[in-house]
Design a protein around this motif. Structure first.
Motif, PDB file in Angstrom:
ATOM      1  N   GLY A 122       0.808  -1.215   0.000  1.00 35.63           N
ATOM      2  CA  GLY A 122       0.000   0.000   0.000  1.00 35.63           C
ATOM      3  C   GLY A 122       0.842   1.265   0.000  1.00 35.63           C
ATOM      4  N   ASP A 123       0.196   2.406   0.278  1.00 32.30           N
ATOM      5  CA  ASP A 123       0.906   3.695   0.274  1.00 32.30           C
ATOM      6  C   ASP A 123       0.915   4.366   1.642  1.00 32.30           C
ATOM      7  N   VAL A 124       0.527   3.645   2.694  1.00 28.66           N
ATOM      8  CA  VAL A 124       0.503   4.214   4.038  1.00 28.66           C
ATOM      9  C   VAL A 124       1.825   3.905   4.742  1.00 28.66           C
ATOM     10  N   GLN A 125       2.520   4.978   5.152  1.00 28.33           N
ATOM     11  CA  GLN A 125       3.771   4.794   5.888  1.00 28.33           C
ATOM     12  C   GLN A 125       3.459   4.384   7.324  1.00 28.33           C
ATOM     13  N   ALA A 126       4.118   3.353   7.810  1.00 27.18           N
ATOM     14  CA  ALA A 126       3.938   2.873   9.179  1.00 27.18           C
ATOM     15  C   ALA A 126       5.249   3.030   9.930  1.00 27.18           C
ATOM     16  N   VAL A 127       5.208   3.718  11.076  1.00 22.74           N
ATOM     17  CA  VAL A 127       6.401   3.965  11.883  1.00 22.74           C
ATOM     18  C   VAL A 127       6.166   3.391  13.270  1.00 22.74           C
ATOM     19  N   HIS A 128       7.102   2.545  13.735  1.00 19.13           N
ATOM     20  CA  HIS A 128       7.009   1.962  15.071  1.00 19.13           C
ATOM     21  C   HIS A 128       7.640   2.930  16.060  1.00 19.13           C
ATOM     22  N   VAL A 129       6.844   3.431  16.996  1.00 19.83           N
ATOM     23  CA  VAL A 129       7.344   4.458  17.914  1.00 19.83           C
ATOM     24  C   VAL A 129       7.006   4.088  19.341  1.00 19.83           C
ATOM     25  N   SER A 130       7.622   4.843  20.245  1.00 19.54           N
ATOM     26  CA  SER A 130       7.283   4.786  21.662  1.00 19.54           C
ATOM     27  C   SER A 130       7.232   6.217  22.166  1.00 19.54           C
ATOM     28  N   ALA A 131       6.040   6.717  22.387  1.00 19.69           N
ATOM     29  CA  ALA A 131       5.899   8.091  22.862  1.00 19.69           C
ATOM     30  C   ALA A 131       6.488   8.253  24.253  1.00 19.69           C
ATOM     31  N   LEU A 132       6.489   7.183  25.034  1.00 18.46           N
ATOM     32  CA  LEU A 132       6.999   7.254  26.398  1.00 18.46           C
ATOM     33  C   LEU A 132       8.508   7.436  26.426  1.00 18.46           C
ATOM     34  N   THR A 133       9.217   6.664  25.582  1.00 18.28           N
ATOM     35  CA  THR A 133      10.691   6.745  25.574  1.00 18.28           C
ATOM     36  C   THR A 133      11.220   7.678  24.502  1.00 18.28           C
ATOM     37  N   GLY A 134      10.370   8.044  23.523  1.00 17.58           N
ATOM     38  CA  GLY A 134      10.819   8.922  22.447  1.00 17.58           C
ATOM     39  C   GLY A 134      11.448   8.202  21.280  1.00 17.58           C
ATOM     40  N   ASP A 135      11.414   6.898  21.250  1.00 19.23           N
ATOM     41  CA  ASP A 135      12.014   6.131  20.163  1.00 19.23           C
ATOM     42  C   ASP A 135      11.292   6.388  18.845  1.00 19.23           C
ATOM     43  N   ASN A 136      12.118   6.650  17.802  1.00 23.43           N
ATOM     44  CA  ASN A 136      11.641   6.771  16.415  1.00 23.43           C
ATOM     45  C   ASN A 136      10.704   7.960  16.170  1.00 23.43           C
ATOM     46  N   LEU A 137      10.660   8.935  17.064  1.00 26.00           N
ATOM     47  CA  LEU A 137       9.779  10.088  16.835  1.00 26.00           C
ATOM     48  C   LEU A 137      10.274  10.947  15.681  1.00 26.00           C
ATOM     49  N   MET A 138      11.602  11.040  15.527  1.00 30.56           N
ATOM     50  CA  MET A 138      12.142  11.820  14.419  1.00 30.56           C
ATOM     51  C   MET A 138      11.816  11.151  13.085  1.00 30.56           C
ATOM     52  N   ALA A 139      11.801   9.804  13.092  1.00 23.78           N
ATOM     53  CA  ALA A 139      11.419   9.092  11.869  1.00 23.78           C
ATOM     54  C   ALA A 139       9.965   9.373  11.513  1.00 23.78           C
TER      55      ALA A 139
END
Length: 676
Positions: free
Chosen positions: A313-330
């Motif tokens: 598909g065309d939907v970007q999926a990003v695995h994040v953790s709002a609590l630790t801040g992981d992958n927020l820049m991605a």
């Protein structure tokens, strides 16, 4: 009249002769009169002495005048009666107050005329509109003449509304920042995610980490790019506000908890994005948890046409953790990449166009709005209109409360200077002057009133038809009765089933009077000590809430507590009828069913029901329950028994089912939905 005058002439002549005779007798001239009457010319001789010709014309003239007046008098009286019957000009959709004014009567006169009719007098108010049937009835009972006129037409007003400008020349467009809305289910980490992105402590300041209002924030990334975020709560109570937020957004970040998956508000968020035709970036949150399963989330979303890039598909999926801040820049980079593909641009020149995101009243600053500028550049002193309100901008501030001098497209800004409070989602347009702003607001109010009148007329017509139908049925029901008999029958029907005191109390207890933002329920307000003491003294509960859906849940619980309990049936055991026979008790035969318990157990003291072909044909109690020849109180699974019912007219059939159940009262829950 000629005959009357002729008779009068003869009477006058005779009267004159009598007067002359009386006078002559007094003068002792009777012999002369005897001669006169004995002469061959008595009338001629009498006329020589009497001369009534001078009296008769004057008398006749007066009599003619009297007769003429008497004949004209009835005609004048009839015309005066006609004039006394006042003509009343009426029109369709007339209100009670307007009808009273047209008749030059008091409003009570209208109410009195409508007594003993099918209309509900208690529901009528001064501004209530009347059907033409009731208008006729009132005018008729007051003895006036009816004259229908057309609906009073207002003069055609010139359209003074303000509208958006035509699309700008592409050469004048400049790149702008994307407006992003974060959506998702409650407690999936939306506020914490946004807090990490803009590096503030919103989650710590807000009760429960959940936003109270729709907020708009500008976030600057290390790369120099800027993103405007609309922060909307994920609870269903704000679904309508969330939809309004999607109207101005360019991209939706859909937050789904990896350990929870797709939930109700997740599906609602997807639908809002689709309705607004806005692309989605998927943020799978809480990936730091051991029970997290991001792949499961992606698969669940396939059922709602959200296809991630991993599945073609065309939907970007990003695995994040709002609590630790992981992958927020991605996640931010994925958002910026999508924004570049959309080539977002706007015209920063000319009159301002925007949308109200948040609207509230501040104690020290008055009506305040948070807006997103979509076109033009907003500056202090600008004249704005939004909905049925207008403003001269006195002050502008950013998301941190800092005063700013101008706001460009895609920029969130707080605006102070509104005369009235606009609604969230209202369109903001800049006009050239304050008189123009007033004209626009007046026009919009006029348009709203005109639309309301159209709706009122439509509703009025529907009610008129309902009244006519009810009146027709009433005539069919009582048409053959004398009016006294009809009145007596109506009165008897009214008092036939009066409410008992207990029933009246229960009916009254189902009504819950509520004041929002007052002394009973409060949202984002405080209650002073004096107010609390006064409320406690009067026995009034004050419930204050900081979170809107907590207030709604409290109201729903309070409403549910006023409802009567619901009786639910809980199955205890099931048995099938294998054979039927009858036993003799005294002089009558009692039908008996031979059963085998298939599930649970049968308890003689409980309720039973007989089911045939899926339909319940009997409910009640057992008169006997036996195992072989012994009376028992309980029959368990796999055991055979014989039973008879408390109703002798029921016939058993092989294949019927016997269900033993108990009744329990449970608290009812209101179905009331606030709709936002």
């Amino acid at each position: 009249m000629n005959q009357k005058i002729l008779k009068l002439e003869n009477l006058l002549r005779f009267h004159s002769l009598c007067r002359q005779l009386h006078s002559l007798c007094q003068r002792r001239t009777l012999p002369l009169w005897r001669h006169v009457f004995s002469s061959p010319y008595p009338m001629w001789t009498a006329q020589l002495f009497i001369r009534p010709d001078a009296l008769i014309p004057a008398t006749l003239s007066q009599y003619r005048l009297l007769i003429t007046k008497k004949e004209e008098r009835p005609q004048k009286s009839r015309s005066s009666v006609t004039k006394s019957k006042k003509e009343v000009e009426v029109w369709i959709g007339m209100t009670v107050k307007e009808l009273a004014r047209a008749m030059e009567k008091d409003i009570d006169c209208v109410y009195e005329a409508l007594l003993n009719t099918a209309i509900d007098i208690d529901s009528l108010e001064a501004n209530s509109r009347l059907d033409d049937v009731w208008i006729k009835e009132v005018v008729k009972k007051t003895g006036m003449k009816l004259k229908w006129s057309k609906l009073k037409q207002d003069k055609i007003r010139e359209n003074k509304n303000a509208v958006r400008r035509p699309q700008a020349d592409p050469a004048l467009l400049a790149p702008r920042s994307p407006v992003v809305t974060i959506m998702g289910h409650v407690d999936h980490g939306k506020t914490t995610l946004l807090d990490k992105l803009r590096k503030t402590q919103v989650a710590a300041m807000e009760a429960g980490g959940i936003t109270q209002h729709i907020g708009a924030f500008l976030v600057s990334l290390p790369s120099g790019e800027k993103i405007t975020f609309l922060d909307t709560p994920g609870h269903a109570a704000f679904s309508a506000m969330r939809a309004r937020g999607a109207q101005v957004t360019d991209i939706v970040i859909l937050v789904v908890a990896a350990d929870d998956g797709v939930m109700k508000q997740t599906v609602e968020s997807i639908q809002h994005a689709k309705d607004a035709k806005v692309p989605i970036v998927l943020a799978i949150n809480k990936c730091d948890k051991a029970e997290a399963d991001p792949e499961k989330v992606k698969k669940e979303l396939l059922a709602y046409d959200v296809v991630c890039e991993d599945f073609g598909g065309d939907v970007q999926a990003v695995h994040v953790s709002a609590l630790t801040g992981d992958n927020l820049m991605a996640l931010a980079e994925a958002t910026i990449t999508l924004a570049e593909m959309l080539e977002l641009k706007a015209d920063p020149t000319g009159p301002v166009e925007g949308t109200v995101i948040e609207s509230f009243t501040d104690k020290g600053r008055g009506p305040v709005t948070t807006a997103i500028i979509q076109r033009g550049t907003l500056r202090k002193g600008s004249i704005l209109v939004a909905g049925k309100s207008w403003a001269k901008v006195r002050l502008m501030f950013d998301e941190n409360g800092k005063t700013i001098n101008e706001a460009c497209p895609s920029m969130p800004v707080g605006i102070i200077g509104w005369r009235d409070l606009p609604s969230a989602g209202d369109e903001i347009l800049e006009v050239e002057s304050e008189p123009k702003a007033r004209e626009v607001v007046d026009w919009r109010k006029y348009e709203q009133e005109r639309e309301k009148n159209k709706e009122d007329i439509k509703i009025l017509e529907e009610k008129r038809k309902e009244h006519q139908e009810a009146h027709r049925k009433d005539r069919e029901k009582y048409g053959t009765l004398h009016w006294k008999e009809r009145s007596l029958k109506k009165y008897q029907e009214k008092i036939k089933n009066p409410l008992k005191p207990k029933e009246k109390t229960e009916r009254d207890s189902n009504v819950l009077p509520v004041i929002i933002k007052g002394v009973i329920y409060g949202f984002n307000v405080n209650a002073g000590n004096v107010l609390q003491k006064s409320a406690a003294k009067k026995g009034v509960k004050i419930k204050l809430h900081k979170i809107i859906y907590r207030l709604i849940e409290d109201l729903q619980a309070e409403l549910s507590s006023r409802l009567s309990c619901i009786v639910e049936e809980h199955p205890i055991g099931e048995a099938s009828i294998l054979a039927t026979f009858s036993v003799t008790e005294g002089k009558k035969k009692v039908p008996v069913a031979g059963c085998r318990v298939q599930k649970g157990q049968l308890e003689k003291t409980q309720k039973f029901k007989l089911i045939r072909n899926g339909q319940v044909i009997w409910k009640g109690s057992l008169t006997s329950l036996k195992h072989h020849k012994d009376d028992v109180s309980v029959i368990k699974t796999g055991m055979d028994c014989g039973l008879s019912l408390d109703e002798g007219n029921i016939e058993f059939k092989v294949g019927d089912e016997i269900v033993c159940y108990e009744e329990k009262e449970v608290l009812a829950k209101t179905s009331w939905d606030p709709g936002f």
